[in-house]
Design an enzyme around this catalytic site. Structure first.
Site, PDB file in Angstrom:
ATOM      1  N   SER A 150       7.877  -9.222   4.097  1.00 14.51           N
ATOM      2  CA  SER A 150       6.504  -9.992   4.568  1.00 14.51           C
ATOM      3  C   SER A 150       7.461 -11.164   5.195  1.00 14.51           C
ATOM      4  O   SER A 150       8.457 -12.286   5.250  1.00 14.51           O
ATOM      5  CB  SER A 150       5.930 -10.381   3.435  1.00 14.51           C
ATOM      6  N   SER A 190       4.270 -13.138   6.222  1.00 15.52           N
ATOM      7  CA  SER A 190       3.965 -14.217   5.931  1.00 15.52           C
ATOM      8  C   SER A 190       4.123 -16.138   5.314  1.00 15.52           C
ATOM      9  O   SER A 190       3.514 -16.368   6.139  1.00 15.52           O
ATOM     10  CB  SER A 190       2.806 -14.067   4.658  1.00 15.52           C
ATOM     11  N   LYS A 225      -3.175  -5.338  -5.220  1.00 17.08           N
ATOM     12  CA  LYS A 225      -4.799  -4.955  -4.371  1.00 17.08           C
ATOM     13  C   LYS A 225      -5.724  -5.341  -5.156  1.00 17.08           C
ATOM     14  O   LYS A 225      -6.824  -5.274  -4.462  1.00 17.08           O
ATOM     15  CB  LYS A 225      -4.746  -4.788  -2.829  1.00 17.08           C
ATOM     16  N   ARG A 229      -1.269  13.382   1.756  1.00 13.78           N
ATOM     17  CA  ARG A 229      -0.247  14.181   1.108  1.00 13.78           C
ATOM     18  C   ARG A 229      -0.796  14.325   0.099  1.00 13.78           C
ATOM     19  O   ARG A 229      -0.624  15.122  -0.747  1.00 13.78           O
ATOM     20  CB  ARG A 229       1.141  13.241   1.671  1.00 13.78           C
TER      21      ARG A 229
END
Length: 275
Positions: free
Chosen positions: A19, A21, A70, A154
């Site tokens: 990351s 960020s 998340k 997939r």
């Protein structure tokens, strides 16, 4: 410069080595003289529940959330936005009226880039993947106005679940294509990769014909040019990576933390130094 009154913000996920960020938010804090610090908070999945309960009692004013948390974060929040409920994922957490609230700025970040690109809404789009990022992308392409959407993954069942939810929530039909048959779509289309295939800089989710591809969008931003985008370039197909989506979602997080949208150009300049 850190002071006794510096406010803490951060990124939770695992692992966080990829990351950028940390760099883009702190560069923006410095440029705008905001007394805040953005830190990486790596949380292993098995420690998530205990860690997030602890974070809620610390003086942390906002968080970004990345994989694999998340979806799990939702159970620990007091409220989430309508779009977060639809997508089933939160990537921005903010404190408001002593409540922890959740937003999905991946949706808005991707939508902003579509508006800038001005892609032809009459072309169908084929979305590769059915994870949290794919959910945000699916709702963004619907909001943008694409008339026809194909989805492949997939694991067929995951794509099927997204299609069922979209039908229920938006009354829009998404056509599911089995992963092994994804190359058989022969109409002119826009290809969007939301899978992690290509993060290693070696693999590609698309080895098929590029003659039917009008545009390739890979939401991976590091490496800057994935094998998929290299193939697009070789075949003279216009393409885009995920950097602007990342920056826009970061800017939109600021809207929840500070009440204004973050500085896109400052964050992008910092990101480009790193990639």
């Amino acid at each position: 410069m850190i002071s006794p009154s510096t406010k803490l913000y951060g990124l939770i996920g695992y692992p966080l080595g990829h990351s950028i960020s940390f760099y883009i938010h702190n560069a923006a804090f410095r440029a705008l003289s905001i007394d805040a610090l953005y830190i990486n908070i790596p949380i292993e999945p098995e420690s998530f529940s205990k860690a997030i309960l602890g974070i809620k009692y610390l003086p942390i004013y906002g968080l970004n959330v990345t994989i694999p948390h998340k979806e799990r974060i939702i159970d620990f929040l007091d409220e989430i936005s309508v779009i977060s409920k639809l997508i089933g994922a939160v990537n921005t957490v903010y404190l408001e009226e002593n409540k922890w609230k959740g937003e999905n700025t991946d949706f808005g970040g991707f939508l902003e880039t579509l508006k800038e690109l001005k892609l032809d809404k009459d072309l169908p789009c084929l979305i590769l993947g059915a994870g949290g990022a794919a959910r945000a992308v699916v709702y963004a392409v619907i909001e943008y106005g694409f008339k026809e959407i194909y989805l492949t993954n997939r694991t067929y069942g995951r794509a099927e679940r997204i299609a069922e939810e979209v039908k229920k929530n938006k009354n829009i039909e998404i056509k599911i294509i089995p992963w092994q048959e994804r190359h058989k779509v022969d109409e002119k289309l826009i290809l969007i990769n939301t899978t992690s295939i290509g993060l290693d800089g070696k693999s590609t989710p698309w080895n098929g014909n590029f003659k039917s591809i009008a545009f390739v969008y890979d939401i991976i931003y590091n490496p800057k040019e994935t094998p998929l985008l290299s193939l697009a370039k070789e075949n003279n197909v216009p393409f885009k990576n995920g950097l602007d989506m990342l920056i826009y979602q970061a800017c939109l997080s600021w809207n929840k933390w500070f009440g204004f949208i973050g500085p896109f150009e400052i964050m992008k300049r910092e990101a480009e130094k790193l990639l």
